[in-house]
Write an enzyme that holds these catalytic residues in place. Sequence first.
Site, PDB file in Angstrom:
ATOM      1  N   GLY A 161       0.803  -1.209   0.000  1.00 18.29           N
ATOM      2  CA  GLY A 161       0.000   0.000   0.000  1.00 18.29           C
ATOM      3  C   GLY A 161       0.837   1.260   0.000  1.00 18.29           C
ATOM      4  O   GLY A 161       0.426   2.308  -0.492  1.00 18.29           O
ATOM      5  N   GLY A 179       3.903   1.582  -1.470  1.00 15.55           N
ATOM      6  CA  GLY A 179       4.561   1.725  -2.761  1.00 15.55           C
ATOM      7  C   GLY A 179       5.374   0.491  -3.076  1.00 15.55           C
ATOM      8  O   GLY A 179       5.173  -0.576  -2.504  1.00 15.55           O
ATOM      9  N   VAL A 201       8.804  -1.920  -3.388  1.00 17.05           N
ATOM     10  CA  VAL A 201       9.950  -2.259  -2.550  1.00 17.05           C
ATOM     11  C   VAL A 201      11.053  -2.786  -3.454  1.00 17.05           C
ATOM     12  O   VAL A 201      10.809  -3.651  -4.306  1.00 17.05           O
ATOM     13  CB  VAL A 201       9.588  -3.309  -1.483  1.00 17.05           C
ATOM     14  CG1 VAL A 201      10.778  -3.560  -0.568  1.00 17.05           C
ATOM     15  CG2 VAL A 201       8.370  -2.861  -0.679  1.00 17.05           C
ATOM     16  N   ASP A 211      -2.415  -4.754  10.799  1.00 21.15           N
ATOM     17  CA  ASP A 211      -2.397  -5.484   9.526  1.00 21.15           C
ATOM     18  C   ASP A 211      -1.446  -6.677   9.609  1.00 21.15           C
ATOM     19  O   ASP A 211      -0.573  -6.857   8.763  1.00 21.15           O
ATOM     20  CB  ASP A 211      -1.980  -4.549   8.388  1.00 21.15           C
ATOM     21  CG  ASP A 211      -2.353  -5.122   7.014  1.00 21.15           C
ATOM     22  OD1 ASP A 211      -3.193  -6.040   6.966  1.00 21.15           O
ATOM     23  OD2 ASP A 211      -1.803  -4.649   6.008  1.00 21.15           O
TER      24      ASP A 211
END
Length: 959
Positions: free
Chosen positions: A641, A643, A645, A755
């Site tokens: 979420g 961006g 990696v 999360d």
Amino acid sequence: MKEMMGVVGIILVVSSCCLSLLDAQEITHPTDVSALQYVHRKLKDPLNHLQDWKKTDPCASNWTGVICIPDPSDGFLHVKELRLLNMNLTGQLAPELGLLSNLTILNFMWNDLTGQIPPELGNLTHLIFLLLSGNQLTGSLPQELGSLSNLLILQIDYNEISGKLPTSLANLKKLKHFHMNNNSITGQIPPEYSTLTNVLHFLMDNNKLTGNLPPELAQMPSLRILQLDGSNFDGTEIPSSYGSIPNLVKLSLRNCNLEGPIPDLSKSLVLYYLDISSNKLTGEIPKNKFSANITTINLYNNLLSGSIPSNFSGLPRLQRLQVQNNNLSGEIPVIWENRILKAEEKLILDLRNNMFSNVSSVLLNPPSNVTVKLYGNPVCANVNAGKLADLCGISTLEVESPATSSETISTGDCKRQSCPVSENYDYVIGSPVACFCAAPLGIDLRLRSPSFSDFRPYKVSYMLDVASPKNLGINPYQISIDTFAWQSGPRLFMNMKIFPEYSELNSKFNSTEVQRIVDFFATFTLNTDDSLGPYEIISINTGAYKDVTIIFPKKSGMSIGVSVGIIIGAIAFFLVLSSLALVFFIKRSKRKRKTREVDMEQEHPLPKPPMNMESVKGYNFTELDSATSSFSDLSQIGRGGYGKVYKGHLPGGLVVAVKRAEQGSLQGQKEFFTEIELLSRLHHRNLVSLLGYCDQKGEQMLVYEYMPNGSLQDALSARFRQPLSLALRLRIALGSARGILYLHTEADPPIIHRDIKPSNILLDSKMNPKVADFGISKLIALDGGGVQRDHVTTIVKGTPGYVDPEYYLSHRLTEKSDVYSLGIVFLEILTGMRPISHGRNIVREVNEACDAGMMMSVIDRSMGQYSEECVKRFMELAIRCCQDNPEARPWMLEIVRELENIYGLIPKEEKPYSSPSVQSSASGMSGFAVASPRSSYTTFSEFTANQLVSGVIPSIAPR
């Protein structure tokens, strides 16, 4: 031609300077002048604090921060002190500092210097204070520092120093203060340090120390404070000799991987503060009486059993007793019995999560300034109302912070008179004449290791001590401390105002008195009670004295004849030097010139991070662009979420993971740095470590340690060749739970992850799990007074299938929300199923199988052979975590302890050893270790339920 003009210009300037000296009576030694010029070239001064360093003579021109003394043997002035505290300087320490042979104080504290400590500092044999705290210095400590035979204070804390401690420092026989905390120093404390017989304060907390806890340190006869928190000693016991250190005031060994019993400390007759929490200590609390001075006893997060000694009720100064998260039982003594608590005193008794089954009626009625916490004990079971319910209630879970003060003292009728606060004036409370309005000098200082938990009972006596004849020698009413705040460590920051003495004619200090006060604090002259520990100056707020020029007295004592001789010699010296410079230039000009590219990072420097950044590096865009091959698709290893990696290769062989924010994920600079500050304070072996950041060219990137074995989701995938054994699955579950436990209980402020899922549990080269993707948006909310609320009401960004079902009804998140998500992960580990797939729900499927007596039918068949008892207990724990009612779910500490018990049932020969990364056939970024009956094993004992690392950095210190 331009360079030639520069050389000619230098010659003219030098000649002019030399001629101007004919009228002077003082001159700085040429070697010192040259050394300071080199120092200046190595520094960057964005706020122009050192603009007067462009003048000709450092001592005669009173360069900022330069203090000089005459040397009758050669007739020159020599630099005695270099005070460049908190000036926002960047750059590096010049090796030429080692040429300042008369230097006694070197103070570069709280700047942003980088690079290594020059070995040449070992030449400064007259040095008594080496003060380099609060920079970004790297590399190892030079062995040459052991040559500083006159050193009294060695203070290099809050940097990025690595490597081992040099044994040569044992030669510093006069040393009193050894402050190396909050670095990345590795290895063992050399036993040779026991010969440092004058050391008062030995602060090495929050490093990466290993090996044994040296019993030899008890041989340091002057030792007052021993603070080694956050070390990773090899499961060693606390040496019994530590109980016999005669002058020990504070012993702090929090989170040091210590085992065994608590030693007898009854011989430590002046002990004020004991913190041995978050270890693996066993046995009972010693019955021998503690010192009557004891203010703080922290034994929480251990494996202690037995009862609380009854003689704890006879401790007259006790402020805090924390024994939560142990296995204590029996009768709870009334700690405040036979003690009259003053209004400013406070007593906190944290007894949570033990085995206490009954309490006395006296304990149920504590005084108003006594806090008792009983949550999580059997005595609290099924309690709904009454006084016991108050002690057992959820409110007792609040994070209890030591008192912080920002007082507004009443001035009565003085408000009708004029006192220009906006011009840095204030009323002097307690002055001989009411409403005396004067201009204070502000001193921001910090107690580095205080031996109490509540400053309020000590505040008045501390101010009297500072004002006393042995210290400043002023009237008590001239000192005010109206603001103080506790910081991680714990350390105590305070703002002290020092007012001028009452006078009808003047309400300001003269410049001489300002200089005296500044010198007093800057040279560590303050002499106070041992319980206060060492202090440091953070900054000096001149306020109404900003225009005062502080002149440092310099008496050369030179005759005119000597002065003339020096001047003539200096002229000859500089003319020879100028001639050599001309010859050098002519030769050099014949060579082929090489063009040099302008460094873009100099034109667009990294923005200055918040003051309290710790242990993270600011990378420029070019570094990360190069490390990731210009963020090529081949370097991309994931996307979330936030961006994309990327895998990056930095100079020196360091492999990192770079998270690059997409346009929709960019934050304001303040918010971005706030998140970095938070993440930099989180240190636990089961959390992915933040190494650095970049905020340049409109980009925001976070640099993390690289996890070569991918995620738990990868390891559970059917694409992989070799399955995970039960032992390895349990190990991953246990490590993950420990990481979450740290976020809930030790992070400051606590964090709800929100999360938790297999793709956010990463695996290092030894298959150790590390929880990832936790940040500022998940902080447990605080109310206006800084007290933790028991829930967060932000918008959930969790993943379907893992989100607490209670959230959809209450729109509240608690620690139990993370418990639910982790329970789903446990079910995945056991079954290999996804939480939601083709209309099937993992919780429903597992519950139906268990209700039908067919639990084993849903176990992942790729697990191989396993113990049914271990699987059954693991499954029961997972189901408890996934209950719809949050109250029915266990707390994270219970989960960790149960997993430890289950893992303990695994035979030693079946436990996975720490293996190198095994490449998967499916992906080059993931792999896993597999337990094989023919493999060579070692017992997995790297983690404990109590290996928690506390935060280390100041929340106000200028960084």
